[in-house]
Design a protein around this motif. Structure first.
Motif, mmCIF file in Angstrom:
data_model
loop_
_atom_site.group_PDB
_atom_site.id
_atom_site.type_symbol
_atom_site.label_atom_id
_atom_site.label_comp_id
_atom_site.label_asym_id
_atom_site.label_seq_id
_atom_site.Cartn_x
_atom_site.Cartn_y
_atom_site.Cartn_z
ATOM 1 N N SER A 270 0.798 -1.229 0.000
ATOM 2 C CA SER A 270 0.000 0.000 0.000
ATOM 3 C C SER A 270 0.825 1.271 0.000
ATOM 4 O O SER A 270 0.415 2.273 -0.595
ATOM 5 C CB SER A 270 -0.960 0.007 1.197
ATOM 6 O OG SER A 270 -0.240 -0.039 2.417
ATOM 7 N N HIS A 271 1.968 1.258 0.661
ATOM 8 C CA HIS A 271 2.777 2.479 0.712
ATOM 9 C C HIS A 271 4.246 2.121 0.877
ATOM 10 O O HIS A 271 4.659 1.563 1.878
ATOM 11 C CB HIS A 271 2.301 3.432 1.807
ATOM 12 C CG HIS A 271 2.234 2.840 3.187
ATOM 13 N ND1 HIS A 271 1.540 1.698 3.486
ATOM 14 C CD2 HIS A 271 2.775 3.253 4.372
ATOM 15 C CE1 HIS A 271 1.652 1.420 4.772
ATOM 16 N NE2 HIS A 271 2.402 2.346 5.334
ATOM 17 N N GLY A 272 5.012 2.434 -0.152
ATOM 18 C CA GLY A 272 6.442 2.163 -0.185
ATOM 19 C C GLY A 272 6.986 2.680 -1.502
ATOM 20 O O GLY A 272 6.223 3.131 -2.348
ATOM 21 N N ASN A 273 8.285 2.612 -1.684
ATOM 22 C CA ASN A 273 8.878 3.160 -2.897
ATOM 23 C C ASN A 273 9.922 2.210 -3.473
ATOM 24 O O ASN A 273 9.921 1.019 -3.150
ATOM 25 C CB ASN A 273 9.451 4.549 -2.606
ATOM 26 C CG ASN A 273 8.359 5.588 -2.375
ATOM 27 O OD1 ASN A 273 7.173 5.311 -2.478
ATOM 28 N ND2 ASN A 273 8.763 6.801 -2.053
ATOM 29 N N CYS A 274 10.818 2.742 -4.285
ATOM 30 C CA CYS A 274 11.752 1.927 -5.050
ATOM 31 C C CYS A 274 13.151 1.968 -4.433
ATOM 32 O O CYS A 274 13.766 3.038 -4.324
ATOM 33 C CB CYS A 274 11.802 2.412 -6.490
ATOM 34 S SG CYS A 274 10.176 2.448 -7.302
ATOM 35 N N HIS A 275 13.643 0.803 -4.050
ATOM 36 C CA HIS A 275 14.916 0.679 -3.347
ATOM 37 C C HIS A 275 16.089 1.188 -4.185
ATOM 38 O O HIS A 275 17.063 1.741 -3.646
ATOM 39 C CB HIS A 275 15.133 -0.783 -2.961
ATOM 40 C CG HIS A 275 16.235 -1.022 -1.988
ATOM 41 N ND1 HIS A 275 17.547 -1.178 -2.388
ATOM 42 C CD2 HIS A 275 16.236 -1.130 -0.634
ATOM 43 C CE1 HIS A 275 18.302 -1.380 -1.331
ATOM 44 N NE2 HIS A 275 17.538 -1.345 -0.246
ATOM 45 N N ALA A 276 16.018 1.023 -5.488
ATOM 46 C CA ALA A 276 17.121 1.443 -6.349
ATOM 47 C C ALA A 276 17.341 2.954 -6.288
ATOM 48 O O ALA A 276 18.472 3.428 -6.452
ATOM 49 C CB ALA A 276 16.861 1.011 -7.787
ATOM 50 N N LEU A 277 16.295 3.716 -6.047
ATOM 51 C CA LEU A 277 16.407 5.172 -5.949
ATOM 52 C C LEU A 277 16.688 5.630 -4.528
ATOM 53 O O LEU A 277 17.296 6.690 -4.322
ATOM 54 C CB LEU A 277 15.120 5.847 -6.444
ATOM 55 C CG LEU A 277 14.735 5.632 -7.903
ATOM 56 C CD1 LEU A 277 13.525 6.484 -8.253
ATOM 57 C CD2 LEU A 277 15.895 5.954 -8.831
ATOM 58 N N CYS A 278 16.226 4.853 -3.556
ATOM 59 C CA CYS A 278 16.428 5.202 -2.143
ATOM 60 C C CYS A 278 16.494 3.904 -1.356
ATOM 61 O O CYS A 278 15.473 3.250 -1.144
ATOM 62 C CB CYS A 278 15.277 6.079 -1.639
ATOM 63 S SG CYS A 278 15.402 6.544 0.105
ATOM 64 N N PRO A 279 17.691 3.499 -0.900
ATOM 65 C CA PRO A 279 17.853 2.183 -0.257
ATOM 66 C C PRO A 279 17.352 2.141 1.181
ATOM 67 O O PRO A 279 18.082 1.789 2.099
ATOM 68 C CB PRO A 279 19.366 1.962 -0.345
ATOM 69 C CG PRO A 279 19.949 3.337 -0.328
ATOM 70 C CD PRO A 279 18.975 4.202 -1.085
ATOM 71 N N VAL B 42 6.353 9.734 1.767
ATOM 72 C CA VAL B 42 7.177 9.830 2.971
ATOM 73 C C VAL B 42 8.588 10.269 2.579
ATOM 74 O O VAL B 42 9.244 9.582 1.786
ATOM 75 C CB VAL B 42 7.228 8.484 3.711
ATOM 76 C CG1 VAL B 42 8.180 8.557 4.901
ATOM 77 C CG2 VAL B 42 5.828 8.085 4.179
ATOM 78 N N PRO B 43 9.080 11.389 3.106
ATOM 79 C CA PRO B 43 10.399 11.890 2.688
ATOM 80 C C PRO B 43 11.518 10.865 2.818
ATOM 81 O O PRO B 43 12.377 10.774 1.933
ATOM 82 C CB PRO B 43 10.618 13.093 3.611
ATOM 83 C CG PRO B 43 9.236 13.591 3.907
ATOM 84 C CD PRO B 43 8.401 12.342 4.014
ATOM 85 N N ALA B 44 11.519 10.090 3.900
ATOM 86 C CA ALA B 44 12.598 9.119 4.113
ATOM 87 C C ALA B 44 12.617 8.029 3.061
ATOM 88 O O ALA B 44 13.651 7.384 2.853
ATOM 89 C CB ALA B 44 12.470 8.496 5.500
ATOM 90 N N PHE B 45 11.491 7.794 2.394
ATOM 91 C CA PHE B 45 11.417 6.754 1.367
ATOM 92 C C PHE B 45 11.795 7.279 -0.018
ATOM 93 O O PHE B 45 11.872 6.500 -0.970
ATOM 94 C CB PHE B 45 10.013 6.168 1.264
ATOM 95 C CG PHE B 45 9.471 5.577 2.540
ATOM 96 C CD1 PHE B 45 10.271 5.349 3.647
ATOM 97 C CD2 PHE B 45 8.118 5.248 2.636
ATOM 98 C CE1 PHE B 45 9.751 4.814 4.813
ATOM 99 C CE2 PHE B 45 7.603 4.704 3.792
ATOM 100 C CZ PHE B 45 8.410 4.489 4.889
ATOM 101 N N LEU B 46 11.987 8.592 -0.139
ATOM 102 C CA LEU B 46 12.178 9.204 -1.452
ATOM 103 C C LEU B 46 13.634 9.357 -1.859
ATOM 104 O O LEU B 46 13.997 9.078 -3.007
ATOM 105 C CB LEU B 46 11.489 10.571 -1.497
ATOM 106 C CG LEU B 46 9.952 10.532 -1.456
ATOM 107 C CD1 LEU B 46 9.401 11.939 -1.288
ATOM 108 C CD2 LEU B 46 9.392 9.895 -2.733
ATOM 109 N N SER B 47 14.477 9.845 -0.947
ATOM 110 C CA SER B 47 15.885 10.024 -1.278
ATOM 111 C C SER B 47 16.666 10.322 -0.010
ATOM 112 O O SER B 47 16.080 10.567 1.054
ATOM 113 C CB SER B 47 16.074 11.173 -2.282
ATOM 114 O OG SER B 47 16.038 12.425 -1.627
ATOM 115 N N GLY B 48 17.980 10.340 -0.157
ATOM 116 C CA GLY B 48 18.841 10.683 0.965
ATOM 117 C C GLY B 48 19.157 12.163 1.021
ATOM 118 O O GLY B 48 19.910 12.611 1.896
#
Length: 328
Positions: A201-210, A235-241
């Motif tokens: 339901s809510h998560g992002n792509c590990h390749a862009l943000c580990p 969620v900012p923490a899931f988007l990038s460093g």
């Protein structure tokens, strides 16, 4: 059809304020302008202290479900609880906001499978096995150390027997199984057990943000194989460093997810009211209208935009939810 797969608003708003509450990222009044269906998360944690309050988790879940049911009754002209597939088309025709109640964390069951039936009859139509940590269903994404040790000893494979029973019963009842927050190994075990398309339901792509909450490429490809969907989160923490996150970061995760999993397997799972701060340019749920415009400017076709903004998740609902009135 526009659908947001996750928000935590019910935790932060009394029932009478769920219609209009400027202190929250979402309220029913604003949501009616931008989505047809909003997943409303029931998060059964007290101060997020898992062991100390574990026996109270079902009580909190029941209280939050009751708050949603009472709010839906209070504002019944504008909103309704989605219990079956017919409700979706009916509410859309009536221009009512459809609320889909989703449990976030199997602690809500209190170790009792019969509670899943109780929640179903109350109106719950989705369940996530874990939050970030281990419970009696599975291992969450922050419990990998203990998970790996157990796997080396041949004790478990990421989902416990009770978790498997919950997945199987959810399939029988007509509840969507949500794999958000699961450990990497738990994801694979749950996906293999589930007989119907799942939702992350809510998560992002590990390749862009580990980040541990984000999916690796092989997981994205597996969602496509199982006709399932990932809801891209804000969620900012899931988007990038990076120190500053923006709308562009959200769009990049959508682009990447579509590139790996395909256009039919990416949706939106904002996590509004689940975080204190949002990326620059996003101040609440009305952003979802702008997101559709941003996708258009990025070159996505109208059909593709409809898929990302909700049609893909609708397909998962159609594969899971029951038809007509529920049976005892």
């Amino acid at each position: 059809m526009r659908i947001d797969c996750h928000c935590d608003t019910v935790m932060h708003s009394r029932k009478e304020l769920l219609w209009e509450n400027p202190q929250c990222h979402c309220d029913f009044r604003r949501l009616r302008q931008v989505v047809d269906i909003q997943f409303m998360a029931v998060f059964p944690y007290l101060d997020k202290i898992r062991e100390k309050n574990k026996d109270q988790a079902p009580l909190l879940a029941e209280a939050l479900i009751e708050r949603l049911l009472e709010a839906a009754d209070l504002f019944s002209a504008e909103v309704g609880i989605i219990r079956n597939q017919e409700d979706i088309s009916q509410y859309e025709a009536q221009q009512r906001l459809g609320l889909l109640i989703s449990i976030e964390g199997g602690e809500a069951l209190g170790g009792d499978l019969a509670r899943l039936d109780t929640y179903f009859h109350q109106g719950v139509r989705a369940i996530g096995l874990t939050w970030n940590y281990e419970n009696d269903l599975a291992w969450g994404c922050n419990s990998d150390k203990g998970l790996k040790e157990g796997m080396l000893l041949g004790i478990h494979d990421g989902v416990k027997p009770f978790g498997i029973a919950v997945i199987e019963r959810a399939n029988e009842l007509g509840m969507v199984v949500d794999l958000a927050h699961l450990s990497y190994h738990g994801f694979w075990r749950a996906l293999g057990v589930c007989r119907k398309p799942v939702l992350v339901s809510h998560g992002n792509c590990h390749a862009l943000c580990p980040h541990v909450r984000n999916l690796r490429d092989e997981q994205l490809k597996a969602l496509a194989e199982y006709d399932s969907v990932l809801g891209i989160s804000f969620v900012p923490a899931f988007l990038s460093g990076k120190a500053e996150k923006s709308i562009e970061d959200v769009l990049q995760h959508i682009d990447y997810g579509v590139g790996v999993a395909g256009i039919d397997h990416i949706g939106i799972g904002s996590d509004f009211d689940g975080v204190e701060t949002l990326p620059q340019g996003i101040d609440g749920c009305l952003f979802l209208s702008y997101l559709a415009e941003a996708l258009d400017k990025r070159g996505y076709t109208d059909i593709d935009i409809h898929k990302i903004m909700g049609d893909n998740v609708y397909r998962v609902l159609a594969a899971n939810l029951p038809h007509g009135p529920e049976r005892s």
